[in-house]
Design a protein around this motif. Structure first.
Motif, PDB file in Angstrom:
ATOM      1  N   UNK A 154     110.487  61.665 -74.936  1.00 44.46           N
ATOM      2  CA  UNK A 154     109.312  62.436 -74.511  1.00 44.46           C
ATOM      3  C   UNK A 154     109.018  62.135 -73.032  1.00 44.46           C
ATOM      4  N   UNK A 155     109.915  62.538 -72.166  1.00 45.32           N
ATOM      5  CA  UNK A 155     109.838  62.127 -70.764  1.00 45.32           C
ATOM      6  C   UNK A 155     108.629  62.681 -70.009  1.00 45.32           C
ATOM      7  N   UNK A 156     108.230  63.941 -70.228  1.00 44.12           N
ATOM      8  CA  UNK A 156     107.013  64.418 -69.545  1.00 44.12           C
ATOM      9  C   UNK A 156     105.769  63.602 -69.918  1.00 44.12           C
ATOM     10  N   UNK A 213     115.199  63.770 -66.485  1.00 41.36           N
ATOM     11  CA  UNK A 213     114.914  65.183 -66.220  1.00 41.36           C
ATOM     12  C   UNK A 213     115.681  65.699 -65.008  1.00 41.36           C
ATOM     13  N   UNK A 214     116.617  64.866 -64.511  1.00 41.42           N
ATOM     14  CA  UNK A 214     117.509  65.213 -63.394  1.00 41.42           C
ATOM     15  C   UNK A 214     116.777  65.427 -62.076  1.00 41.42           C
ATOM     16  N   UNK A 215     115.635  64.773 -61.924  1.00 36.80           N
ATOM     17  CA  UNK A 215     114.897  64.858 -60.665  1.00 36.80           C
ATOM     18  C   UNK A 215     115.270  63.654 -59.787  1.00 36.80           C
ATOM     19  N   UNK A 216     116.572  63.583 -59.498  1.00 40.20           N
ATOM     20  CA  UNK A 216     117.111  62.425 -58.787  1.00 40.20           C
ATOM     21  C   UNK A 216     116.536  62.270 -57.385  1.00 40.20           C
ATOM     22  N   UNK A 217     116.362  63.377 -56.703  1.00 42.39           N
ATOM     23  CA  UNK A 217     115.979  63.321 -55.294  1.00 42.39           C
ATOM     24  C   UNK A 217     114.605  62.687 -55.083  1.00 42.39           C
ATOM     25  N   UNK A 273     117.407  73.102 -72.497  1.00 39.82           N
ATOM     26  CA  UNK A 273     118.476  72.539 -71.666  1.00 39.82           C
ATOM     27  C   UNK A 273     118.929  71.152 -72.128  1.00 39.82           C
ATOM     28  N   UNK A 274     118.583  70.784 -73.344  1.00 40.34           N
ATOM     29  CA  UNK A 274     118.959  69.461 -73.834  1.00 40.34           C
ATOM     30  C   UNK A 274     120.443  69.447 -74.211  1.00 40.34           C
ATOM     31  N   UNK A 275     121.270  68.663 -73.520  1.00 38.74           N
ATOM     32  CA  UNK A 275     122.722  68.675 -73.766  1.00 38.74           C
ATOM     33  C   UNK A 275     123.100  68.265 -75.181  1.00 38.74           C
ATOM     34  N   UNK A 276     122.443  67.225 -75.720  1.00 39.91           N
ATOM     35  CA  UNK A 276     122.793  66.760 -77.061  1.00 39.91           C
ATOM     36  C   UNK A 276     122.526  67.841 -78.111  1.00 39.91           C
ATOM     37  N   UNK A 277     121.426  68.554 -77.925  1.00 32.96           N
ATOM     38  CA  UNK A 277     121.110  69.640 -78.857  1.00 32.96           C
ATOM     39  C   UNK A 277     122.174  70.727 -78.785  1.00 32.96           C
TER      40      UNK A 277
END
Length: 300
Positions: free
Chosen positions: A19-21, A50-54, A242-246
């Motif tokens: 539950x990252x958000x 959430x791929x917000x690396x920057x 966009x969940x890869x595992x799903x």
């Protein structure tokens, strides 16, 4: 003596179940400096998930705590991995070697480095560095067990899970770790046990995340109940498209049910868009190439 209350109990559990958000927007204000540092680490790692690396790369500098710098290194690595920037990946690995040469045993630092090693398929190296800290940090222990399962050493994983349960039995992450082992060991009883754990976690955390829904779906697929698994996976996809595992498990579940090729290809294309470096995509493309090469031998 009463067990010390963990102010970050809720935020940690939300992180563990994906539950990252909720982690990022959590309004808990820890009373200690260590608690505030731990919370910020979880926020940074949720941004990575959430791929917000920057955001992390820009915010963290060398003056920040070593935990933040290690998390930044993971963000840099994953960003480079997505763009196949081999130079930046090599720089990250060199930095890890330099830090480890100073005998660093900070659990968060070791955990970030082990995650990077796992992505690089450097499993032996990951296990070696985790060995030093795994009994002092639950996440390090969980990753250590996950890696043992990955290399099919379920015998060793079982011993680690038993030991972990002696000091962290009620922790959500410990319960999740047990589900990984159950699924690796196999058998209807183990699949059912894992399903119940996912159910209990959903109720105790009062939230059903894509990770928990996908976990339940995997249990159903192992039990050959693909129709029920598909319902759970579609519910998961509705929460996060966009969940890869799903997506990977929807591909597998759809094929098992003989769903139309067009539907399966749609899931594969979507997975390729959101996670082009996913192991499933790489394996799929490799097999396509092998098939095409084999077919040419009979068409020429």
């Amino acid at each position: 003596m009463a067990e010390e209350f963990d102010e970050l109990h809720i935020i940690k559990n939300n992180f563990y179940v994906g539950n990252f958000p909720l982690v990022i927007n959590d309004n808990t204000n820890p009373s200690t400096q260590q608690g505030r540092l731990e919370k910020q680490c979880l926020i940074f790692r949720s941004l990575i998930a959430l791929k917000q690396y920057q955001k992390i790369i820009e915010e963290v500098n060398d003056n920040h705590p070593e935990e933040f710098c290690a998390i930044k290194l993971l963000a840099q690595y994953l960003s480079a991995k997505e763009t196949d920037n081999k130079g930046d990946i090599e720089n990250v690995l060199n930095t890890i070697n330099n830090v480890l040469s100073n005998s660093n045993t900070n659990p968060v630092v070791i955990l970030m480095f082990a995650i990077i090693y796992n992505h690089e398929e450097m499993i032996t190296e990951a296990l070696q560095i985790l060995e030093k800290v795994k009994n002092r940090n639950l996440e390090c222990t969980a990753l250590y067990i996950q890696l043992l399962i990955k290399i099919n050493r379920t015998d060793l994983a079982q011993k680690e899970v038993t030991q972990m349960k002696s000091w962290a039995d009620d922790a959500a992450l410990a319960q999740l770790t047990e589900t990984w082992l159950n699924l690796a060991l196999g058998g209807d009883r183990k699949y059912q046990e894992s399903f119940y754990i996912f159910e209990e976690l959903s109720q105790s955390i009062n939230s059903v995340s894509p990770k928990l829904l996908t976990g339940k779906a995997i249990c159903k697929m192992h039990a050959s109940n693909f129709a029920e698994a598909e319902k759970l996976l579609l519910e998961s996809l509705n929460k996060n498209s966009n969940d890869p595992d799903t997506l990977v498990n929807l591909i597998i579940c759809s094929r098992a049910q003989g769903k139309p090729d067009e539907l399966v290809e749609k899931y594969i294309m979507h997975l390729n868009e959101v996670c082009p470096n996913h192991p499933y995509i790489k394996d799929y493309e490799e097999k396509l190439t092998l098939f095409d090469n084999a077919a040419k031998r009979y068409t020429q």
